[in-house]
Design a protein around this motif. Structure first.
Motif, PDB file in Angstrom:
ATOM      1  N   THR A   1     -52.416   7.635  -8.362  1.00 13.47           N
ATOM      2  CA  THR A   1     -52.803   7.382  -9.742  1.00 13.47           C
ATOM      3  C   THR A   1     -52.568   6.054 -10.138  1.00 13.47           C
ATOM      4  OG1 THR A   1     -50.535   7.949 -10.421  1.00 13.47           O
ATOM      5  CG2 THR A   1     -52.072   9.635 -10.380  1.00 13.47           C
TER       6      THR A   1
ATOM      7  N   MET B   1     -55.668   4.330  -8.593  1.00 12.74           N
ATOM      8  CA  MET B   1     -56.874   4.671  -9.581  1.00 12.74           C
ATOM      9  C   MET B   1     -56.984   3.864 -10.779  1.00 12.74           C
ATOM     10  SD  MET B   1     -57.356   8.613  -8.527  1.00 12.74           S
ATOM     11  CE  MET B   1     -59.067   8.679  -9.156  1.00 12.74           C
ATOM     12  N   GLU B   2     -55.906   3.785 -11.303  1.00  8.40           N
ATOM     13  CA  GLU B   2     -55.675   3.030 -12.593  1.00  8.40           C
ATOM     14  C   GLU B   2     -56.335   1.560 -12.511  1.00  8.40           C
ATOM     15  OE1 GLU B   2     -52.601   1.462 -15.819  1.00  8.40           O
ATOM     16  OE2 GLU B   2     -52.083   2.819 -14.317  1.00  8.40           O
TER      17      GLU B   2
ATOM     18  N   LEU C   1     -60.897  13.354 -13.177  1.00  9.50           N
ATOM     19  CA  LEU C   1     -59.775  12.538 -13.290  1.00  9.50           C
ATOM     20  C   LEU C   1     -60.075  11.675 -14.291  1.00  9.50           C
ATOM     21  CD1 LEU C   1     -58.472  12.014  -9.521  1.00  9.50           C
ATOM     22  CD2 LEU C   1     -57.962  13.885 -11.307  1.00  9.50           C
TER      23      LEU C   1
ATOM     24  N   ARG D   1     -60.958   7.070 -17.316  1.00  6.07           N
ATOM     25  CA  ARG D   1     -60.250   7.194 -16.155  1.00  6.07           C
ATOM     26  C   ARG D   1     -59.036   6.177 -16.133  1.00  6.07           C
ATOM     27  NH1 ARG D   1     -64.156   7.227 -13.014  1.00  6.07           N
ATOM     28  NH2 ARG D   1     -64.299   9.514 -12.969  1.00  6.07           N
ATOM     29  N   GLN D   2     -59.161   5.066 -16.392  1.00  2.00           N
ATOM     30  CA  GLN D   2     -57.819   4.267 -16.518  1.00  2.00           C
ATOM     31  C   GLN D   2     -56.895   4.733 -17.557  1.00  2.00           C
ATOM     32  OE1 GLN D   2     -58.583   0.302 -17.909  1.00  2.00           O
ATOM     33  NE2 GLN D   2     -56.595  -0.591 -17.479  1.00  2.00           N
TER      34      GLN D   2
ATOM     35  N   MET E   1     -55.347   7.952 -15.923  1.00  2.00           N
ATOM     36  CA  MET E   1     -54.570   7.582 -14.695  1.00  2.00           C
ATOM     37  C   MET E   1     -53.203   7.023 -15.266  1.00  2.00           C
ATOM     38  SD  MET E   1     -55.772   8.912 -11.916  1.00  2.00           S
ATOM     39  CE  MET E   1     -56.332  10.149 -13.074  1.00  2.00           C
TER      40      MET E   1
ATOM     41  N   THR F   1     -49.722   8.385 -14.224  1.00  2.00           N
ATOM     42  CA  THR F   1     -48.696   7.370 -13.777  1.00  2.00           C
ATOM     43  C   THR F   1     -47.437   7.427 -14.509  1.00  2.00           C
ATOM     44  OG1 THR F   1     -50.372   5.998 -12.852  1.00  2.00           O
ATOM     45  CG2 THR F   1     -47.734   5.080 -12.926  1.00  2.00           C
TER      46      THR F   1
END
Length: 300
Positions: free
Chosen positions: A22, A25-26, A88, A251-252, A255, A259
């Motif tokens: 995560t 991806m962030e 996601l 998405r940010q 994620m 996290t």
């Protein structure tokens, strides 16, 4: 106790692995959102210029054009749905699909048959799971839109709009997409694309207003024939860019929340594992002390 401690340690390792994914991806979304915002900003001047040109022709000419005139009794309406190819991203796609459902219900209540044009794998999967039909589908590249895709979508929509309703044409075209407001806010936007609704209209000139001068050659009708398809393509491409920027931002944010949740799980399971380890040590000490006392009593 030993088995319980192993379970906690396994869950800690799982949470740590999830956190790495995560977090990565962030960071990827954070790097891509800057480029997506730049593309939205770069497309704005051209979109505004085309809108003003179309506004001038539509406002200051008396031409009856097929793309600007409404049908007397509209019977079919098309909805273009812009979602993402990947998940996601929190409620990015679900809020669009919910907005599409409300719009379709409203159009059906007005006696119009609704047809769908889908952009993004999430909308395609949503319709396939519910066994709902769609006219056309476009998948791939929603996070980095290409103008060729927007041009293809615009060509299909204009062709369907000018086609007779009895032959499969439509009387109205609506687009539904996520508009990028900020890094924490992305709002669903519903726009009637055709018949033309000028977004940035030109009002009647006031005392201080200076309007651009346009000369229509060969005539206003020919100008509309050439200009309106370009306007439709620019609006669709702008919607795709807005949707892409919103997807990266959503998405940010999703994620980052994932996290943070992984960190919380690691802390909780570490605390439980420490408690289990302490209980195990305490039990072992108690057993050793008990055994020593038993040996001492036996020697006496």
């Amino acid at each position: 106790m030993g088995a319980q401690l192993r379970v906690y340690r396994q869950r800690i390792r799982s949470a740590q692995t999830t956190k790495k994914i995560t977090r990565a991806m962030e960071l990827i979304s954070a790097s891509r959102i800057q480029k997506a915002q730049a593309r939205v900003a770069a497309s704005a001047p051209y979109s505004r210029a085309v809108t003003r040109a179309v506004s001038a022709v539509a406002t200051f000419s008396n031409v009856e054009h097929v793309l600007t005139s409404e049908a007397e009794n509209p019977r079919r309406a098309a909805i273009v749905v812009f979602t993402s190819d990947r998940g996601l991203a929190g409620a990015f796609s679900s809020q669009i699909l919910r907005e599409v459902g409300e719009l379709a219900e409203k159009l059906s209540g007005e006696g119009k048959e609704v047809v769908y044009y889908l952009v993004g794998r999430k909308s395609v999967g949503y319709f396939a799971f519910r066994r709902r039909e769609s006219e056309r589908q476009w998948i791939g590249g929603t996070d980095k839109p290409e103008f060729e895709t927007a041009k293809e979508i615009g060509g299909v929509l204009v062709e369907k709009f000018v086609q007779d309703t009895d032959e499969g044409g439509v009387d109205e075209i609506h687009i539904v997409y996520n508009r990028f407001v900020s890094m924490v806010t992305q709002t669903p936007e519903v726009v009637r694309l055709l018949p033309l609704e000028v977004v940035e209209g030109i009002d009647e000139p006031g005392d201080q207003a200076i309007l651009p001068l346009y000369e229509f050659e060969p005539d206003a009708d020919a100008v509309l024939n050439g200009l309106l398809p370009v306007y439709i393509e620019s609006r669709i491409f702008n919607a795709m860019l807005q949707s892409a920027a919103s997807e990266h931002a959503a998405r940010q944010k999703a994620m980052k929340s994932a996290t943070d949740n992984a960190d919380a799980l690691i802390r909780d399971y570490t605390r439980l594992a420490n408690n289990a380890r302490q209980s195990e040590i305490t039990q072992q000490i108690s057993e050793i002390v008990g055994g020593a006392d038993a040996l001492s009593s036996a020697k006496k």
